[in-house]
Design a protein around this motif. Sequence first.
Motif, mmCIF file in Angstrom:
data_model
loop_
_atom_site.group_PDB
_atom_site.id
_atom_site.type_symbol
_atom_site.label_atom_id
_atom_site.label_comp_id
_atom_site.label_asym_id
_atom_site.label_seq_id
_atom_site.Cartn_x
_atom_site.Cartn_y
_atom_site.Cartn_z
ATOM 1 N N LEU A 153 0.841 -1.192 0.000
ATOM 2 C CA LEU A 153 0.000 0.000 0.000
ATOM 3 C C LEU A 153 0.879 1.246 0.000
ATOM 4 C CD1 LEU A 153 -2.574 -0.981 2.786
ATOM 5 C CD2 LEU A 153 -2.980 -0.982 0.320
ATOM 6 N N GLY A 200 -1.172 3.016 4.355
ATOM 7 C CA GLY A 200 -0.836 1.954 5.299
ATOM 8 C C GLY A 200 -0.772 2.469 6.719
ATOM 9 N N LEU A 249 -4.303 3.087 8.027
ATOM 10 C CA LEU A 249 -5.011 1.845 8.352
ATOM 11 C C LEU A 249 -4.447 1.184 9.611
ATOM 12 C CD1 LEU A 249 -5.449 0.547 4.727
ATOM 13 C CD2 LEU A 249 -7.281 1.264 6.272
ATOM 14 N N VAL A 276 -4.118 -4.499 11.499
ATOM 15 C CA VAL A 276 -3.243 -4.127 10.392
ATOM 16 C C VAL A 276 -1.927 -3.708 11.036
ATOM 17 C CG1 VAL A 276 -2.849 -2.582 8.440
ATOM 18 C CG2 VAL A 276 -5.170 -3.351 8.957
ATOM 19 N N ASN A 330 1.989 -3.988 4.434
ATOM 20 C CA ASN A 330 1.170 -4.087 5.640
ATOM 21 C C ASN A 330 0.589 -5.483 5.717
ATOM 22 O OD1 ASN A 330 0.759 -1.058 6.577
ATOM 23 N ND2 ASN A 330 0.824 -1.141 4.345
ATOM 24 N N THR A 334 -13.732 -2.670 3.739
ATOM 25 C CA THR A 334 -12.402 -2.079 3.871
ATOM 26 C C THR A 334 -11.337 -3.035 3.338
ATOM 27 O OG1 THR A 334 -13.122 -0.799 5.790
ATOM 28 C CG2 THR A 334 -10.742 -1.088 5.511
ATOM 29 N N MET A 377 -8.701 -2.347 0.381
ATOM 30 C CA MET A 377 -7.271 -2.580 0.552
ATOM 31 C C MET A 377 -6.742 -3.468 -0.569
ATOM 32 S SD MET A 377 -7.168 -3.111 4.684
ATOM 33 C CE MET A 377 -5.407 -3.369 4.833
ATOM 34 N N TRP A 389 -6.477 -1.372 -3.689
ATOM 35 C CA TRP A 389 -5.338 -0.454 -3.614
ATOM 36 C C TRP A 389 -4.033 -1.199 -3.827
ATOM 37 C CZ3 TRP A 389 -7.873 1.561 1.405
ATOM 38 C CH2 TRP A 389 -8.836 2.517 1.104
#
Length: 122
Positions: free
Chosen positions: A53, A58, A61, A69, A81, A93, A97, A100
């Motif tokens: 990320l 990162g 999160l 995380v 991560n 979420t 992630m 991404w």
Amino acid sequence: MNYEWLGGYFLQKAGVVKDYQPEWEATRYFVGGKMFAMQGGDKDGKPIFTIKLEPSLGDFLRKQYPGAVVPGYYMNKVHWNSLYLEGAIPEETVREMADWAYEAGLRALPKKKRSEIENGKE
């Protein structure tokens, strides 16, 4: 383990391939030859997904989901991560992630290679 759908979700994306690294006991996901995610376990055998990320995302999160995380397990702690797969993070979420991470993998490719993948020519 929660998020069992995650590996299949990655494989639905253009240009994604996976392999298994026996020495690490981990499944790795690549786009255009660049790894962007890995599923394995931590030193205690707890299942984790480690994804690439943007550093600021990162960091955000990690603060948003402390303990769920964490900095990338056995990876560069800035760009990677690790996500514990026990369900502490909302599924939406986790899906974001995953998106991404895939995009980070695509952005790491040369423009020509990225274009071939995005246009389905690879």
